[in-house]
Scaffold this active site. Structure first.
Site, PDB file in Angstrom:
ATOM      1  N   CYS A 176      74.030 -27.594 -57.115  1.00 50.58           N
ATOM      2  CA  CYS A 176      72.730 -26.930 -57.096  1.00 50.58           C
ATOM      3  C   CYS A 176      72.881 -25.466 -57.519  1.00 50.58           C
ATOM      4  O   CYS A 176      73.344 -24.636 -56.736  1.00 50.58           O
ATOM      5  CB  CYS A 176      72.127 -27.022 -55.695  1.00 50.58           C
ATOM      6  SG  CYS A 176      70.606 -26.099 -55.524  1.00 50.58           S
ATOM      7  N   CYS A 203      70.739 -22.922 -55.540  1.00 46.20           N
ATOM      8  CA  CYS A 203      71.234 -22.649 -54.186  1.00 46.20           C
ATOM      9  C   CYS A 203      72.460 -21.738 -54.261  1.00 46.20           C
ATOM     10  O   CYS A 203      72.543 -20.742 -53.553  1.00 46.20           O
ATOM     11  CB  CYS A 203      71.641 -23.941 -53.480  1.00 46.20           C
ATOM     12  SG  CYS A 203      70.513 -25.298 -53.740  1.00 46.20           S
ATOM     13  N   ASP A 204      73.419 -22.073 -55.100  1.00 43.39           N
ATOM     14  CA  ASP A 204      74.723 -21.411 -55.042  1.00 43.39           C
ATOM     15  C   ASP A 204      74.981 -20.437 -56.185  1.00 43.39           C
ATOM     16  O   ASP A 204      75.921 -19.644 -56.123  1.00 43.39           O
ATOM     17  CB  ASP A 204      75.834 -22.477 -55.046  1.00 43.39           C
ATOM     18  CG  ASP A 204      75.653 -23.476 -53.914  1.00 43.39           C
ATOM     19  OD1 ASP A 204      75.105 -23.064 -52.879  1.00 43.39           O
ATOM     20  OD2 ASP A 204      76.033 -24.646 -54.074  1.00 43.39           O
TER      21      ASP A 204
END
Ligand SMILES: Cc1cc2nc3c(=O)[nH]c(=O)nc-3n(C[C@H](O)[C@H](O)[C@H](O)COP(=O)(O)OP(=O)(O)OC[C@H]3O[C@@H](n4cnc5c(N)ncnc54)[C@H](O)[C@@H]3O)c2cc1C
Length: 548
Positions: free
Chosen positions: A365, A368-369
């Site tokens: 992701c 997200c990261d």
């Protein structure tokens, strides 16, 4: 007219007789002492320090339970409590880790007074829902709330943080930082608007939040805009359970309740499903460009106008019968129908190192990261829409991206392909990842070129895997729902599965996997459920069968 305690100038000796009497009475009713340590810089004749001292004396005169200790910055106590700037107030430092950096002028008088009263009462007086969220925080949170004396919203946020620090002193420490008194700190954190809240140096909130949203942001370590109250009920009786809170499930929830069905949407992970992990959506009609997270907030807020949502609980089992029994990790639903809107999950590469280094450089992701890899090198694996979207997102936030694709052309949509190539993102064509290596974190990948037969090792800080999705059908399989040869839920044009009362919607059905198609399938499934519950087709089928 008497002045408000918070808006008085610390230099003045009186708050007004009426306000002072009210404060005296309020402090007297509190069960605990209110120790305050004040650190000032005696040497520099700092006017802020002088004002802080005057203010402290003013409050001390109102109650002998306010125990004030004043120290100069070169006093050993300053080192002991790690006080780095003056003036600094420490509130009940033996019990809590709460400090105010600056002099609480203007609006900030409300924060100061709030801190004293909460410390004197010995409780954060959090709501029941907030306490439930707070209980989930089981690792340290070093909170910084940037405020300013002219900001009317700042005390609300600062007091949220004080409440949390009082209720969970084991894990929550708090610094309330006046940006005017601490411009270098504000600069360091880029806190150019107030209030801004950081936890462990991560920005978790811009602006004032409700208490529940503040705690949720603190727990999740990112800004939350929607709070869903938790239910303690062990058994719930409804007409429809929707499994999955992605676009299909949330839309089905809206339509079902509007049709008069008592509905529960159950979501195991993040509401919004895959959209929550989508950086930018550009094909949702009505929005030219909208961040996935924003779209999710809008959608969830809309759904909450109608349906109950049970987030953070996974549906484990559906037991057939009348009613159907839906068992989750937290409770049991008795229901007349179920819509399976369980979507799809990331596919794994299945190479050595992938599982061991997941979360240590291996990610599925980018939204997200990705920010953790700013200024670093990463590999994006895949050649479809997701891989291209993720590569572009990472490239745009300042990550050095290289793509690895096992074919010699992309499968992504034309405009995405053009964008990747136009941004000069390097691509290893005809290449597969054979192994991901690294001790504690990813440090390199082994690549194999199927055309040349050459193997090479490429150093990298991260590997983003975007090689597609598998439909989430375990629950369906367990319930006896038929699956197509491609692995999707088999359904008819009414979204009915082979099991009466169980329906499907969204990506788990296959076909076009898009937000709007998932929503439309959710809509159709909810309306089918409504019509079938009014006139159950399985009963009429049984009658026809019985009649021979
Ligand atoms: C990176 C990326 C970019 C995308 N970009 C776009 C785009 O720009 N435009 C577009 O239209 N589409 C895009 N898509 C596709 C789109 O997001 C999906 O088609 C859509 O989200 C499908 O919705 P859904 O509700 O069917 O499933 P999902 O969004 O997958 O939601 C299913 C939900 O069900 C939950 N769930 C599963 N099992 C259980 C269980 N047992 N108990 C409780 N909950 C469960 C999951 O946690 C999940 O939240 C993108 C997808 C990705 C991954």
């Amino acid at each position: 007219m008497p002045k408000q305690a918070g808006s008085s100038t610390p230099g003045e000796s009186q708050l007004g007789a009426e306000v002072e009497d009210q404060l005296r009475a309020a402090f007297k009713a509190l069960p605990h002492d209110m120790p305050v340590f004040l650190f000032t810089d005696g040497k520099s004749k700092d006017p802020l320090g002088a004002a802080a001292k005057q203010m402290m004396r003013l409050f001390r005169n109102l109650s002998d339970r306010i125990k004030v200790k004043e120290y100069d910055m070169d006093h050993p106590e300053a080192r002991k409590w790690n006080v780095t700037g003056a003036p600094t107030f420490l509130f009940a430092p033996e019990r809590y880790s709460i400090r105010y950096m600056g002099t609480p002028f203007g609006e900030e008088g409300r924060t100061f007074l709030g801190a004293l009263i909460l410390i004197g009462s010995g409780t954060g007086s959090l709501s029941e829902q907030s306490r439930k969220v707070l209980k989930k925080i089981d690792s340290p949170r070093d909170v910084k709330v940037f405020v300013s004396p002219t900001c009317p919203y700042c005390p609300e946020q600062a007091i949220n943080a004080i409440r949390a620090a009082i209720e969970n002193p084991e894990f929550i420490s708090l610094e309330i930082i006046d940006i005017q008194a601490n411009p270098e700190l504000a600069d360091k954190y880029g806190a150019f608007s107030v209030p801004q809240t950081f936890a462990n140096d991560v920005l978790i909130a811009q602006g004032a939040q409700t208490e529940e949203l503040f705690l949720l942001s603190l727990e999740k370590m990112e800004q939350q805009n929607v709070f869903i109250p938790e239910s303690d009920a062990a058994v719930l009786d409804v007409d429809l359970v929707i499994v999955g809170g992605g676009p299909a499930g949330l839309t089905a929830g809206i339509y079902a309740v509007r049709s008069g069905l008592r509905t529960a949407v159950v979501e195991a992970g993040q509401l919004g499903g895959q959209v929550a992990a989508t950086p930018i959506v550009e094909n949702y009609p009505g929005f030219t460009r909208v961040p996935g997270k924003t779209l999710v907030d809008i959608l969830v807020s809309h759904a909450l106008e109608y349906t109950e949502i049970f987030q953070g609980e996974k549906v484990l089992e559906i037991i057939r019968g009348d009613p159907l029994e839906v068992r989750t990790t937290r409770r049991k639903f008795l229901t007349r129908a179920v819509i399976l809107a369980t979507g799809a999950e990331y596919k794994k590469l299945g190479v050595p190192g992938e599982a061991r280094l997941a979360g240590r450089g291996v990610s599925y992701c980018a939204t997200c990261d990705g920010p953790l890899f700013k200024g670093k090198k990463v590999i994006v694996v895949g050649g479809g829409n997701s891989a291209a979207t993720e590569a572009l997102y990472l490239h745009n936030i300042g990550v050095a991206v290289t793509m690895v694709h096992r074919r010699d052309t992309f499968r992504a949509q034309e405009h995405l392909t053009r964008n990747v190539l136009g941004n000069n993102i390097p691509v290893f064509w005809d290449t597969e990842v054979k192994e991901i290596r690294g001790k504690e974190r990813v440090s390199e990948v082994e690549l194999f070129n199927g055309k040349t037969g050459r193997t090479q090792t490429v150093p990298t800080d991260g590997v983003f895997i975007a090689v597609g999705y598998s439909p989430t059908v375990e629950l369906a399989l367990k319930a006896g729902v038929e699956i197509t040869p491609d692995g999707f839920i088999k359904h008819d044009s009414h979204h009915r599965t082979n099991i009466p009362g169980i329906y499907s919607a969204g990506d788990v059905e296959g076909g076009y996997k898009q937000i709007v198609t998932a929503m439309s399938q959710g809509t159709e499934a909810a309306l089918s459920v409504f019509e079938d519950l009014k006139t159950p087709y399985w009963l009429s089928e049984a009658v026809v069968k019985a009649a021979g």
